[in-house]
Design an enzyme around this catalytic site. Structure first.
Site, mmCIF file in Angstrom:
data_model
loop_
_atom_site.group_PDB
_atom_site.id
_atom_site.type_symbol
_atom_site.label_atom_id
_atom_site.label_comp_id
_atom_site.label_asym_id
_atom_site.label_seq_id
_atom_site.Cartn_x
_atom_site.Cartn_y
_atom_site.Cartn_z
ATOM 1 N N HIS A 122 0.790 -1.230 0.000
ATOM 2 C CA HIS A 122 0.000 0.000 0.000
ATOM 3 C C HIS A 122 0.825 1.285 0.000
ATOM 4 C CE1 HIS A 122 -4.436 1.154 1.087
ATOM 5 N NE2 HIS A 122 -4.019 1.713 -0.017
ATOM 6 N N ASP A 146 -9.832 0.000 4.155
ATOM 7 C CA ASP A 146 -8.653 -0.611 4.762
ATOM 8 C C ASP A 146 -8.973 -1.026 6.194
ATOM 9 O OD1 ASP A 146 -5.902 -1.086 5.569
ATOM 10 O OD2 ASP A 146 -5.275 0.377 4.064
ATOM 11 N N HIS A 148 -6.587 -0.805 8.283
ATOM 12 C CA HIS A 148 -5.658 0.090 8.979
ATOM 13 C C HIS A 148 -5.789 1.503 8.434
ATOM 14 C CE1 HIS A 148 -3.999 -3.995 8.419
ATOM 15 N NE2 HIS A 148 -3.672 -3.917 9.698
ATOM 16 N N ASP A 150 -3.196 3.595 7.954
ATOM 17 C CA ASP A 150 -2.011 3.935 7.145
ATOM 18 C C ASP A 150 -1.633 5.405 7.325
ATOM 19 O OD1 ASP A 150 -2.295 1.332 6.344
ATOM 20 O OD2 ASP A 150 -2.918 1.786 4.299
ATOM 21 N N HIS A 163 4.274 1.078 4.141
ATOM 22 C CA HIS A 163 2.873 0.814 3.756
ATOM 23 C C HIS A 163 1.898 1.216 4.872
ATOM 24 C CE1 HIS A 163 1.981 -3.555 5.406
ATOM 25 N NE2 HIS A 163 2.672 -2.847 6.262
ATOM 26 N N ASP A 254 -7.540 -1.632 0.030
ATOM 27 C CA ASP A 254 -6.605 -2.612 0.583
ATOM 28 C C ASP A 254 -7.388 -3.898 0.807
ATOM 29 O OD1 ASP A 254 -4.911 -4.137 2.280
ATOM 30 O OD2 ASP A 254 -3.958 -2.301 3.020
ATOM 31 N N ASP A 256 -6.974 -6.158 2.679
ATOM 32 C CA ASP A 256 -7.123 -6.530 4.089
ATOM 33 C C ASP A 256 -8.309 -5.837 4.766
ATOM 34 O OD1 ASP A 256 -6.302 -4.041 5.219
ATOM 35 O OD2 ASP A 256 -4.218 -4.702 5.435
ATOM 36 N N GLU A 299 -2.132 -5.193 -1.790
ATOM 37 C CA GLU A 299 -1.804 -6.106 -0.690
ATOM 38 C C GLU A 299 -2.270 -7.546 -0.892
ATOM 39 O OE1 GLU A 299 0.295 -5.394 1.770
ATOM 40 O OE2 GLU A 299 0.295 -3.197 1.966
HETATM 41 MN MN LIG Z 1 -3.401 -0.325 3.751
#
Ligand SMILES: [Mn+2]
Length: 350
Positions: A122, A146, A148, A150, A163, A254, A256, A299
């Protein structure tokens, strides 16, 4: 009930309907880049997604889809860059790759295409958002989907993995928190955090939480997805970042963000995430705005998990991408079939 129309009206409506699909021009760009995180394999994400038949599947959505694959971004190390920035691993690669990437994204958008970037980790969001902003003269908003945020800087990151930092590099409100970054002068932190919304958060570091709260960043975590439902969440997010419905939308997706049962082959999987249906719903909603300007799908790491895990992850990524470019779960009526009058539509679909 089907009501016969006057022949003239019927013919014109039929023609209009047959041509109602928006021409969608897509430019695909692969970024086999893995230096923003420590795990081997994520550089093979773009080809894993391509090899699963992405282009053919996109082409099957409807006839007005025009796809050009620009191949993978390659870069040379800029030897003039000071090699070391504290707590930013592989800094020189990050700076050099994103420089090339930004130029590529800008060119693809200036070619009149929606840029679909396949990652890679990312950290590439630095280059894609930057290129998009340059192509659209800053009239861009960002949906960051996402697990997260980031949003670490090199001072707050516990890992030094870039990332986890792209959003902090892009946000103008955070520019004072960075040291001078050699070789990154092309990257101006121009996007206001007011034009950014998160969906899917469930693993947020303490400093990231602080920044989100202090700056009032629009952030819909999993709790909000539960409370409001995904449809309301997407609408609220778009309303906040694009209140006049006139900006070019950048979705940085992302993989994830999806629950690790849906997308296990990724470097920092977190359980309790979005279902694939919710991920698809986000992209269907963005498609319906007609203002998607660029999308990153990042990712996917084909070296993590079993063969089945990889297949499931890649398929999930493709479902999400298909929704972004007009694939409809309701089904699409064949546009080239001779139409018996009884099937004359009472509305157009988009
Ligand atoms: Mn990310």
């Amino acid at each position: 009930m089907f009501k016969p129309l006057r022949p003239h009206g019927s013919y014109r409506a039929l023609r209009r309907w047959l041509h109602s699909e928006r021409e969608t021009k897509i430019g695909i760009l692969g970024v086999p880049f893995d230096k923003g995180q420590p795990k081997v394999g994520v550089a093979n994400g773009p080809d894993a997604i391509r090899n699963a038949g992405l282009v053919d599947q996109l082409a099957s959505i409807h006839k007005k889809i025009n796809i050009k694959d620009y191949g993978n971004v390659s870069y040379e190390i800029n030897e003039e860059i000071e090699k070391h920035v504290p707590n930013m691993r592989d800094y020189v690669h990050i700076a050099s790759c994103n420089y090339e990437l930004s130029k590529n994204v800008e060119r693809i958008i200036n070619d009149g295409r929606i840029c679909l970037t396949l990652g890679g980790d990312h950290s590439l969001g630095i280059g894609t958002v930057d290129g998009h902003i340059k192509a659209k003269q800053e009239n861009v908003c960002v949906l960051w989907v996402d697990a997260h945020a980031d949003l670490n800087t090199n001072k707050t990151s516990s890992s030094g993995n870039v990332h986890g930092m792209p959003m902090a590099l892009l946000a103008s409100e955070l520019s004072d928190y960075w040291p001078y970054l050699p070789g990154m002068d092309w990257q101006r932190p121009v996007i206001s955090i007011r034009n950014v919304a998160y969906i899917g958060l469930r693993s947020v570091d303490a400093y990231e939480r602080l920044i989100i709260d202090r700056l009032g960043i629009t952030a819909f975590g999993m709790e909000e997805v539960e409370n409001y439902g995904i449809s309301t969440v997407v609408n609220m997010a778009l309303e906040r970042i694009d209140p006049e419905a006139r900006r070019s939308i950048h979705v940085s997706f992302d993989v994830d963000s999806l629950d690790s049962l849906e997308a296990p082959s990724t470097g920092t999987a977190v359980r309790g995430g979005l279902t694939l249906r919710e991920g698809v719903h986000i992209m269907e909603s963005v498609y319906k705005t007609g203002r998607l300007g660029a999308m990153d799908l990042v990712e996917v790491n084909p070296s993590i998990g079993t063969e089945g895990d990889v297949k499931r992850t890649v398929e999930a990524a493709i479902h999400v991408i298909m929704a972004a470019f007009g694939h409809s779960r309701k089904g699409l009526i064949p546009r080239d079939a001779a139409l018996p009058l009884q099937t004359f539509p009472h509305q157009t679909s988009d």
